[in-house]
Design an enzyme around this catalytic site. Structure first.
Site, PDB file in Angstrom:
ATOM      1  N   THR A 252       3.913   2.403   2.761  1.00 27.77           N
ATOM      2  CA  THR A 252       5.210   1.711   2.724  1.00 27.77           C
ATOM      3  C   THR A 252       6.073   1.982   1.496  1.00 27.77           C
ATOM      4  OG1 THR A 252       4.156  -0.250   1.740  1.00 27.77           O
ATOM      5  CG2 THR A 252       4.341  -0.187   4.149  1.00 27.77           C
ATOM      6  N   LYS A 253       5.585   2.791   0.549  1.00 27.21           N
ATOM      7  CA  LYS A 253       6.382   3.009  -0.667  1.00 27.21           C
ATOM      8  C   LYS A 253       7.710   3.695  -0.362  1.00 27.21           C
ATOM      9  CE  LYS A 253       4.068   4.258  -4.249  1.00 27.21           C
ATOM     10  NZ  LYS A 253       4.006   2.953  -4.945  1.00 27.21           N
TER      11      LYS A 253
ATOM     12  N   GLU B 120      -4.077  -7.516  -6.373  1.00 25.83           N
ATOM     13  CA  GLU B 120      -2.740  -8.035  -6.660  1.00 25.83           C
ATOM     14  C   GLU B 120      -2.444  -9.282  -5.833  1.00 25.83           C
ATOM     15  OE1 GLU B 120      -1.081  -3.494  -7.435  1.00 25.83           O
ATOM     16  OE2 GLU B 120      -0.211  -4.717  -5.833  1.00 25.83           O
TER      17      GLU B 120
ATOM     18  N   ARG C   1       0.873  -1.180   0.000  1.00 24.39           N
ATOM     19  CA  ARG C   1       0.000   0.000   0.000  1.00 24.39           C
ATOM     20  C   ARG C   1       0.905   1.223   0.000  1.00 24.39           C
ATOM     21  NH1 ARG C   1      -3.053   3.646   3.135  1.00 24.39           N
ATOM     22  NH2 ARG C   1      -5.135   3.984   2.233  1.00 24.39           N
TER      23      ARG C   1
END
Length: 203
Positions: free
Chosen positions: A45-46, A108, A41
């Site tokens: 957390t990117k 996903e 998400r």
């Protein structure tokens, strides 16, 4: 903190490079455009584990897929993501507190599970028991079932647990990359070997 993390990662790259080098022929064989799909998400957390792991694996010459770094303007979002999942060998699933609120994440994850990919779960600031897909009318009945089954399967897969308030980011990246590389090698070993072709005698 970030400088120390960068130093630790640099040292790990040297170590992993040596390990990976010994298995380079296995990894290089029929390499797809995406070997590792990082499911996460983005808002949570990117800029932390997802981005760090993508950078680390790239330095090891492994091909990871992270949406904003692997796609370019004009790409069709779902087409590119679905193709990457179908083509990958290993999926890294980064669970976070609001992960199950995202239908993109759940889509996903379900696709990774349905295509029988090897999955490495990372439970970041959340316990497996806290992950639930709510029936809030956002999902069709079919998708709700798919998403719940996928989450349960992931929760029952051995993974990594990390709490950002007290955890060691560099250790998490090392441990996650170790798990990814091990699964990549095992996936290669499981591939059916082509039978050797012998030239037929013309006599």
């Amino acid at each position: 903190m970030m400088q120390g993390l960068s130093t630790a990662i640099a040292k790990s790259v040297i170590h992993h490079g040596r390990v990976l080098g010994r298995n380079s022929q296995i990894i290089q064989t029929l390499r797809p455009p995406c070997e590792v799909f990082i499911n996460h998400r983005g808002a949570e957390t990117k800029r932390s584990i997802a981005g760090l792991l993508h950078n680390f694996l790239s330095l090891l010459d492994v091909h990871p897929f992270l949406d904003n770094r692997s796609m370019k303007p004009g790409d069709k979002l779902f087409d590119e993501i679905d193709a990457a999942i179908y083509g990958c060998k290993v999926g890294v699933v980064v669970f976070s507190p609001l992960y199950c609120e995202s239908r993109f994440c759940l889509h996903e994850l379900a696709l990774l599970m349905e295509t029988k990919k090897r999955v490495v779960p990372i439970f970041c600031d959340v316990k497996p028991s806290q992950l639930h897909v709510r029936d809030d009318l956002k999902h069709s009945a079919n998708n709700l079932q798919r998403y719940r089954l996928a989450v349960e399967e992931a929760k029952n897969t051995v993974g990594l647990t990390f709490y950002s308030s007290k955890g060691d980011w560099s250790k998490l990246v090392r441990d996650a990359s170790d798990a990814v590389i091990r699964n990549l090698l095992e996936a290669e070993e499981e591939k059916p070997q082509l039978e050797p072709k012998f030239a037929q005698s013309t006599e």
